[in-house]
Scaffold this active site. Structure first.
Site, PDB file in Angstrom:
ATOM      1  CD  GLU A   1      -3.084  -1.004   2.148  1.00 26.99           C
ATOM      2  OE1 GLU A   1      -3.030  -0.116   3.008  1.00 26.99           O
ATOM      3  OE2 GLU A   1      -4.041  -1.796   2.066  1.00 26.99           O
TER       4      GLU A   1
ATOM      5  CD  GLU B   1      -3.698  -5.770   4.010  1.00 21.28           C
ATOM      6  OE1 GLU B   1      -4.548  -4.923   4.384  1.00 21.28           O
ATOM      7  OE2 GLU B   1      -2.482  -5.586   4.074  1.00 21.28           O
TER       8      GLU B   1
HETATM    9  C1  BGP Z   1      -4.469  -1.879   5.321  1.00 23.37           C
HETATM   10  C2  BGP Z   1      -3.128  -2.238   5.881  1.00 23.37           C
HETATM   11  C3  BGP Z   1      -3.163  -3.217   6.988  1.00 23.37           C
HETATM   12  C4  BGP Z   1      -4.349  -3.093   7.930  1.00 23.37           C
HETATM   13  C5  BGP Z   1      -5.633  -2.842   7.180  1.00 23.37           C
HETATM   14  C6  BGP Z   1      -6.809  -2.496   8.052  1.00 23.37           C
HETATM   15  O1  BGP Z   1      -4.449  -0.581   4.846  1.00 23.37           O
HETATM   16  O2  BGP Z   1      -2.276  -2.754   4.867  1.00 23.37           O
HETATM   17  O3  BGP Z   1      -1.926  -3.181   7.645  1.00 23.37           O
HETATM   18  O4  BGP Z   1      -4.127  -2.329   9.003  1.00 23.37           O
HETATM   19  O5  BGP Z   1      -5.508  -1.839   6.222  1.00 23.37           O
HETATM   20  O6  BGP Z   1      -6.802  -1.149   8.349  1.00 23.37           O
HETATM   21  P1  BGP Z   1      -7.079  -0.569   9.771  1.00 23.37           P
HETATM   22  O7  BGP Z   1      -6.091  -1.250  10.653  1.00 23.37           O
HETATM   23  O8  BGP Z   1      -6.847   0.892   9.647  1.00 23.37           O
HETATM   24  O9  BGP Z   1      -8.476  -0.885  10.090  1.00 23.37           O
END
Ligand code: BGP
Length: 478
Positions: free
Chosen positions: A170, A378
Site C-alpha cells: 500500500e 487483504e
Molecule cells: C491496510 C493495511 C493493513 C491493515 C488494514 C486495516 O491498509 O495494509 O496493515 O491495518 O488496512 O486497516 P485498519 O487497521 O486501519 O483498520
C-alpha cells in the site's frame, strides 16, 4: 451479469490470511532489532488510539509456533506476513543482524513444515528510523539502493522457500497518510514532498523487482495496492467526471506506474500546473518500465463514492479512528472530486462501506486495464468482538462479510479474471495502526486490550471454523 452457475475455484487456489510485522510481532527491542519509524511515531501523543503501540502487539515473535499450529489445524494454504527491515539491518544500511534473520528462518520453516505457502512482504511501512534521521527515508534516492540491498538479502536467503513476494504494501496509503495528513510517519503535511517521496518509492519498488529478475528467483513478485474502486454518486456528468478523476488520482497514479512504467497524463498535467510534479531524472522512466510485476496484489476493503467538488471545495476530511459510527467527514481534492455517502451500502462501526460487489468490480477493472493475475492480499472486516465466558466468539457478522466477498471472488473468476489467491485480513487479531486493539479483524481472538496486555491468550472465533470448511471444500461450501 448474473451467472446461472459459478466456476469452481482452481485446485491450487491459495486460501490465505495476512498480517504485518509491526502489527503482530512485538519484541520491539529484542535480538538486536533497530528502531523503525513506527516505533518512534507512536510515541507522539495523540497520534494513535489511546496511545497504543506495537511494543508487545500480539507477541507473535514469541508465539509464532502456536499461531502456525492454529493455521495448520485450520488448513490454511498461505500466510502473508512482512519482514521488519530493522530486524534484518537495524540501522537500515549497515551490519546485517543474523538474529533477526533467524526469526524469519524459523517462521518460514514452520510454515513449510505444515504445508503453508509463505507470502513474504518486503515492506509494510516500517522503514528503519536511522534512515529517516540520516536522509529523510523515502525522500532520498539513497533509499533505492538501501532497500534493494535489504531485499537482496531476503531474496537470496529465501529463494526456493518463498515463492510469492510482495514488494511494497500500500504505497498509496503510507505515502498519503505520511506526507499529506501527518497521520503516519514521517508526520508531514507537504504535497510537494509527498509526490517526490512517492516517485522515489516507485523507483525503489522497480529496483527490487529488477533485482528479483537478475537473481532469477524461483517465484513471483508484485506490489500490494489498496484499491477501492470509485462510483459516481449518480449519473450527473460532473459526478461521473469526478469518479474518473478519483480513479486517475487514487488508482492509476500508482498502478499504471507499476505495470506500464508511466504516470497517467491527467494527473501529471494537473501536478505540473500546480508545481507539484516530482523531479524525474535520467534513467528513471527506463527503470520504471523495466520492472513489470508478475501479479497485482489487491488489498480490498471498500469502494469510494464521489461527487463533483468545486475549486473552493472540500479538502482533508476526518477519519473515524474511534469506532464511533458516523464520526468521519467527507474529504476531497478541490476541483477534482470529494467523497459522498453511498445510500445503497451499510457501513462498519469505523464508517467503511461494506460492498462485496465492489471486490468483483475491483478485480475486473484491474484485469481489464493491466491484464495481470491478481492475488487478493487483504480483505476483511474490522469489528468489535465479544469473548464469551466459555471462550467462544460469535462473529457471525464477519462470516457474513467474508462469505459475500469470497462469493464475489468466485463471480469474478467466472467472469474470466485470473485470481491466484485470497488472503483475509487478518489471521490473529492485531494492532490496527491508528485504531488500537479494539478494531478486530482476526479468525483468532487475542485477549488483550488497548493498554492491558493481559495474557494474550488465543481463542478461535466462529469465523475460524467457517473458513476451515471453506478451505476443506475449496470454496464449494461458503
Ligand atoms: C491496510 C493495511 C493493513 C491493515 C488494514 C486495516 O491498509 O495494509 O496493515 O491495518 O488496512 O486497516 P485498519 O487497521 O486501519 O483498520
Amino acid at each position: 451479469m448474473d451467472h446461472q452457475t459459478l466456476d469452481a475455484f482452481p485446485d491450487n487456489f491459495l486460501w490465505g490470511s495476512a498480517s504485518a510485522a509491526y502489527q503482530v510481532e512485538g519484541a520491539a527491542k529484542e535480538d538486536g532489532k533497530g528502531e523503525s519509524v513506527w516505533d518512534r511515531f507512536v510515541q507522539i501523543p495523540g497520534k494513535t488510539y489511546k496511545g497504543t503501540t506495537g511494543d508487545v502487539a500480539v507477541d507473535h515473535y514469541h508465539r509464532y509456533k502456536e499461531d502456525v499450529a492454529l493455521m495448520a489445524e485450520q488448513g490454511l494454504k498461505a500466510y502473508r506476513f512482512s519482514v521488519a527491515w530493522s530486524r534484518i539491518i537495524p540501522d537500515g544500511d549497515g551490519e546485517v543482524n543474523e538474529k533477526g534473520l533467524e526469526f524469519y528462518d524459523k517462521l518460514i520453516d514452520e510454515l513449510l513444515a505444515h504445508g503453508i505457502e509463505p507470502v513474504l512482504t518486503l515492506y509494510h511501512w516500517d522503514i528503519p528510523q536511522a534512515l529517516q534521521d540520516k536522509y529523510g527515508g523515502w525522500e532520498s534516492r539513497q533509499v533505492i539502493e538501501d532497500f534493494t540491498r535489504y531485499a537482496d538479502i531476503l531474496f537470496q536467503r529465501y529463494n526456493n522457500k518463498v515463492k510469492y513476494w510482495v514488494s511494497l504494501n500500500e504505497q498509496n496509503i503510507f505515502i498519503m497518510l505520511g506526507y499529506r495528513m501527518a497521520a503516519h510517519p514521517p508526520n508531514v503535511v507537504d504535497e510537494k514532498r509527498m509526490y517526490q517521496a512517492n516517485h522515489i518509492a516507485n523507483l525503489a519498488n522497480a529496483s527490487v523487482i529488477r533485482r528479483f529478475r537478475e537473481l532469477d528467483i524461483n517465484g513471483q513478485i508484485g506490489p500490494s495496492f489498496a484499491y477501492g474502486p470509485t462510483y459516481a454518486l449518480d449519473s450527473h456528468p460532473l459526478n461521473q467526471l469526478a469518479a474518473e478523476n478519483n480513479e486517475a488520482f487514487n488508482a492509476h497514479w500508482w498502478m499504471d506506474v507499476y505495470v506500464f512504467g508511466e504516470y497517467p497524463k491527467v494527473v501529471w498535467k494537473y501536478l505540473e500546473r500546480k508545481g507539484l510534479a516530482p523531479a524525474i531524472e535520467e534513467g528513471d522512466m527506463a527503470l520504471l518500465k523495466s520492472a513489470k510485476p508478475d501479479f497485482m496484489g489487491l488489498n480490498y476493503y471498500q469502494t469510494a463514492t464521489v461527487e463533483h467538488n468545486p475549486i473552493d471545495g472540500v479538502s482533508s476530511g476526518k477519519m473515524n479512528t474511534s469506532g464511533k459510527k458516523g464520526s468521519s467527514e467527507a474529504s476531497g481534492l478541490p476541483g477534482v472530486f470529494k467523497t459522498a455517502d453511498n445510500p445503497y451500502v451499510e457501513q462498519t462501526d469505523w464508517d467503511w462501506d461494506i460492498d462485496p460487489v465492489g471486490l468483483r468490480i475491483a478485480l475486473r477493472r484491474i484485469d481489464s486495464r493491466y491484464n495481470l493475475p491478481i492475488m487478493i492480499t487483504e480483505n476483511g472486516l474490522g469489528a468489535y468482538d465479544k469473548l464469551e465466558e466459555d471462550g467462544s466468539i460469535h462473529d457471525d457478522y464477519r462470516i457474513d462479510f467474508l462469505r459475500k466477498h469470497v462469493k464475489a471472488v468466485q463471480e469474478a473468476i467466472t467472469d474470466g479474471v485470473n485470481v491466484l489467491g485470497y488472503c483475509t485480513w487478518s489471521y490473529t487479531d492485531l494492532l490496527s495502526w491508528l485504531n488500537g486493539y479494539q478494531k478486530r479483524y482476526g479468525f483468532v481472538y487475542v485477549d488483550r486490550e488497548e493498554l492491558d496486555e493481559k495474557e494474550l491468550k488465543r481463542y478461535k472465533k466462529d469465523s475460524y471454523f467457517w473458513y476451515k470448511k471453506v478451505i476443506e471444500t475449496n470454496g464449494k461450501e461458503l
